[in-house]
Design a protein around this motif. Structure first.
Motif, PDB file in Angstrom:
ATOM      1  N   ARG B  75      42.783  -0.079 -41.788  1.00 52.34           N
ATOM      2  CA  ARG B  75      42.386  -0.228 -43.123  1.00 52.34           C
ATOM      3  C   ARG B  75      41.310  -0.423 -43.764  1.00 52.34           C
ATOM      4  O   ARG B  75      40.750  -0.533 -44.710  1.00 52.34           O
ATOM      5  N   SER B  76      40.472  -1.517 -43.148  1.00 53.33           N
ATOM      6  CA  SER B  76      39.297  -2.413 -43.490  1.00 53.33           C
ATOM      7  C   SER B  76      38.768  -1.988 -43.814  1.00 53.33           C
ATOM      8  O   SER B  76      36.940  -2.730 -43.516  1.00 53.33           O
ATOM      9  N   GLY B  77      38.260  -1.155 -42.562  1.00 56.47           N
ATOM     10  CA  GLY B  77      37.135  -0.844 -42.390  1.00 56.47           C
ATOM     11  C   GLY B  77      36.135  -1.470 -41.345  1.00 56.47           C
ATOM     12  O   GLY B  77      35.069  -0.821 -40.888  1.00 56.47           O
ATOM     13  N   LEU B  78      36.295  -1.696 -40.777  1.00 59.88           N
ATOM     14  CA  LEU B  78      35.817  -2.012 -39.609  1.00 59.88           C
ATOM     15  C   LEU B  78      36.195  -1.387 -37.873  1.00 59.88           C
ATOM     16  O   LEU B  78      35.149  -1.604 -37.391  1.00 59.88           O
ATOM     17  N   ILE B  79      36.559  -0.082 -37.590  1.00 59.20           N
ATOM     18  CA  ILE B  79      36.266  -0.006 -36.783  1.00 59.20           C
ATOM     19  C   ILE B  79      37.137   1.818 -37.275  1.00 59.20           C
ATOM     20  O   ILE B  79      38.168   2.206 -38.232  1.00 59.20           O
ATOM     21  N   ILE B  80      36.458   2.988 -36.103  1.00 54.65           N
ATOM     22  CA  ILE B  80      37.131   4.048 -37.117  1.00 54.65           C
ATOM     23  C   ILE B  80      37.774   4.887 -35.602  1.00 54.65           C
ATOM     24  O   ILE B  80      37.465   3.676 -34.191  1.00 54.65           O
ATOM     25  N   ARG B  81      38.703   5.172 -35.329  1.00 53.84           N
ATOM     26  CA  ARG B  81      39.779   6.016 -34.485  1.00 53.84           C
ATOM     27  C   ARG B  81      39.638   7.338 -34.661  1.00 53.84           C
ATOM     28  O   ARG B  81      39.411   8.122 -35.531  1.00 53.84           O
ATOM     29  N   LYS B  82      38.615   8.007 -33.212  1.00 51.54           N
ATOM     30  CA  LYS B  82      38.570   9.620 -32.966  1.00 51.54           C
ATOM     31  C   LYS B  82      39.297   9.388 -31.669  1.00 51.54           C
ATOM     32  O   LYS B  82      39.694   9.483 -30.586  1.00 51.54           O
ATOM     33  N   ALA B  83      40.473  10.684 -32.486  1.00 52.66           N
ATOM     34  CA  ALA B  83      41.002  11.381 -30.903  1.00 52.66           C
ATOM     35  C   ALA B  83      40.349  11.466 -29.607  1.00 52.66           C
ATOM     36  O   ALA B  83      39.460  12.185 -29.897  1.00 52.66           O
ATOM     37  N   SER B  84      40.924  11.024 -28.462  1.00 55.08           N
ATOM     38  CA  SER B  84      40.140  12.049 -27.958  1.00 55.08           C
ATOM     39  C   SER B  84      40.569  13.303 -26.554  1.00 55.08           C
ATOM     40  O   SER B  84      41.099  14.087 -27.467  1.00 55.08           O
ATOM     41  N   LYS B  85      39.398  13.888 -26.587  1.00 56.88           N
ATOM     42  CA  LYS B  85      39.249  15.127 -26.599  1.00 56.88           C
ATOM     43  C   LYS B  85      39.982  15.534 -24.543  1.00 56.88           C
ATOM     44  O   LYS B  85      40.610  16.103 -24.518  1.00 56.88           O
ATOM     45  N   GLU B  86      39.982  14.573 -23.988  1.00 56.24           N
ATOM     46  CA  GLU B  86      40.863  14.530 -22.825  1.00 56.24           C
ATOM     47  C   GLU B  86      42.016  14.186 -22.303  1.00 56.24           C
ATOM     48  O   GLU B  86      43.015  14.992 -21.629  1.00 56.24           O
ATOM     49  N   ASP B  87      42.499  13.246 -23.493  1.00 55.17           N
ATOM     50  CA  ASP B  87      44.046  13.227 -23.734  1.00 55.17           C
ATOM     51  C   ASP B  87      44.634  12.916 -25.032  1.00 55.17           C
ATOM     52  O   ASP B  87      44.248  12.208 -25.721  1.00 55.17           O
ATOM     53  N   ALA B  88      45.316  13.840 -25.896  1.00 62.03           N
ATOM     54  CA  ALA B  88      45.758  13.390 -26.967  1.00 62.03           C
ATOM     55  C   ALA B  88      46.478  12.387 -27.256  1.00 62.03           C
ATOM     56  O   ALA B  88      47.279  12.162 -28.312  1.00 62.03           O
ATOM     57  N   ARG B  89      47.188  11.798 -26.402  1.00 61.81           N
ATOM     58  CA  ARG B  89      47.885  10.737 -27.170  1.00 61.81           C
ATOM     59  C   ARG B  89      46.720   9.559 -27.221  1.00 61.81           C
ATOM     60  O   ARG B  89      46.731   8.356 -28.064  1.00 61.81           O
ATOM     61  N   VAL B  90      45.681   9.484 -26.611  1.00 58.67           N
ATOM     62  CA  VAL B  90      44.475   8.173 -26.718  1.00 58.67           C
ATOM     63  C   VAL B  90      43.634   8.234 -28.352  1.00 58.67           C
ATOM     64  O   VAL B  90      43.127   9.213 -28.505  1.00 58.67           O
ATOM     65  N   TYR B  91      43.358   7.091 -28.376  1.00 59.73           N
ATOM     66  CA  TYR B  91      42.447   7.551 -29.449  1.00 59.73           C
ATOM     67  C   TYR B  91      41.381   6.757 -29.254  1.00 59.73           C
ATOM     68  O   TYR B  91      41.344   5.481 -28.957  1.00 59.73           O
ATOM     69  N   LEU B  92      39.831   6.588 -29.485  1.00 61.78           N
ATOM     70  CA  LEU B  92      39.042   6.201 -29.289  1.00 61.78           C
ATOM     71  C   LEU B  92      38.469   5.125 -30.313  1.00 61.78           C
ATOM     72  O   LEU B  92      37.709   5.890 -31.282  1.00 61.78           O
ATOM     73  N   LEU B  93      38.567   3.566 -30.132  1.00 57.92           N
ATOM     74  CA  LEU B  93      38.087   2.704 -31.083  1.00 57.92           C
ATOM     75  C   LEU B  93      36.271   2.784 -30.522  1.00 57.92           C
ATOM     76  O   LEU B  93      35.887   2.493 -30.015  1.00 57.92           O
ATOM     77  N   SER B  94      35.968   2.675 -31.686  1.00 59.49           N
ATOM     78  CA  SER B  94      34.028   2.031 -32.322  1.00 59.49           C
ATOM     79  C   SER B  94      34.848   1.083 -32.839  1.00 59.49           C
ATOM     80  O   SER B  94      35.528   1.886 -34.465  1.00 59.49           O
ATOM     81  N   LEU B  95      33.586   0.538 -33.555  1.00 63.14           N
ATOM     82  CA  LEU B  95      32.992  -0.674 -34.976  1.00 63.14           C
ATOM     83  C   LEU B  95      32.049   0.246 -35.873  1.00 63.14           C
ATOM     84  O   LEU B  95      31.531   1.192 -35.456  1.00 63.14           O
ATOM     85  N   THR B  96      32.500   0.151 -36.610  1.00 66.04           N
ATOM     86  CA  THR B  96      31.908   0.519 -38.396  1.00 66.04           C
ATOM     87  C   THR B  96      30.985   0.149 -38.356  1.00 66.04           C
ATOM     88  O   THR B  96      30.749  -1.471 -37.842  1.00 66.04           O
ATOM     89  N   ASP B  97      29.876   0.505 -39.388  1.00 68.83           N
ATOM     90  CA  ASP B  97      29.277  -0.711 -39.185  1.00 68.83           C
ATOM     91  C   ASP B  97      29.504  -1.919 -40.048  1.00 68.83           C
ATOM     92  O   ASP B  97      28.716  -3.336 -39.645  1.00 68.83           O
TER      93      ASP B  97
END
Lengths: 151, 151
Positions: B75-97
């Motif tokens: 919500r505060s824009g520190l990370i983005i969550r992208k649905a994993s392609k291999e496993d639909a239960r999983v979200y992959l996390l990474s830092l925004t700028d």
DNA sequence: AATTTTAGTTGACAAAGTCAACTTTATTAA
DNA sequence: TTAATAAAGTTGACTTTGTCAACTAAAATT
């Protein structure tokens, strides 16, 4: 090695040792006493008689928080509080027999926990571990006289 | 030295180092991020892309608790969550700028904190400190393969 | 004697962490 | 291949832990 890298190494150790302490403490938390409570009992046990403010400065904890924990300890018969003769604001704390017994139990559990942690080590490795811990304490205490000394 | 005394020594070190970590972490807590939050940002930063369950096993934390923290981060824009392609239960996390920028700030503050801790030490003493820390990590990790490795 | 500080208590509150129920997707076993 | 089981993540309700400020009473300072 550069100063930067050394500091990175220290931080890495801090993360690692946070995990170690977390592991060690979590099993203690299976008892009905929190880490803070166990530490307070330890302080009263080792000092044999202390005031609340002694504990506050030793463990850097909030006095309101401590006051409540001590009240709970008194109600459940773990400690007694005796008014100080020199200073009427002060209560001197000491463990009752029951308090000592609870302390013994926690102490033994904590001992066993560490025992398990080093159970796979050869005697010489354990000796090294203890030596390094002692050295780290010495180095950090020497460089930071203000860090709560003497354990 | 007896085994008993060695274990007592280790416990003494643990109390001492708990204080050290408390000191170091409390100044970090002057930021608007908790220790847990800082650690989570660190994990996402270093892994570059992780799932929530990776963090859960790495930091041994409650998944409900983590879920809420991650929601706040998103919500505060520190990370983005992208649905994993291999496993639909999983979200992959990474830092925004912005997340990287917050991480940098916390990282720098933590660095400075350790910097101060060792500021009074001679170079040789600091070298020894780092060496002992490394040795302790090695010894404990060797004897306890299950302790969360690789920092 | 007046002011300030210290020890401890209490109320109100906020932060941190836990637990179980639930949904959705993946894995395992019959 | 379907039925059962497990894993990833979310959410609500809750407990524990810790913080902050106001307060009383006694001691120390000026």
């Amino acid at each position: 090695m550069s100063l930067e890298k050394k500091i990175v190494q220290i931080r890495s150790f801090n993360r690692f040792y946070t995990d170690v302490l977390g592991l060690v403490n979590n099993n203690l938390l299976d008892s009905e006493y929190s880490l803070a409570e166990a530490r307070i009992l330890y302080e009263i046990f080792t000092a044999r008689t202390v005031s609340a403010s002694d504990i506050i400065s030793k463990l850097s904890m909030d006095k309101g928080y401590l006051s409540r924990i001590l009240k709970k300890f008194e109600r459940s018969g773990l400690i007694i509080r005796k008014a100080s003769k020199e200073d009427a604001r002060v209560y001197l704390l000491s463990l009752t027999d029951q308090g000592k017994s609870v302390f013994d139990t926690l102490n033994h559990a904590s001992y066993q926990q560490i025992s398990r942690l080093v159970s796979n080590m050869a005697e010489q490795q354990l000796d090294e571990l203890v030596k390094y811990m002692h050295e780290i304490t010495r180095l950090l205490q020497k460089a930071n006289k203000h860090i709560t000394g003497s354990h």
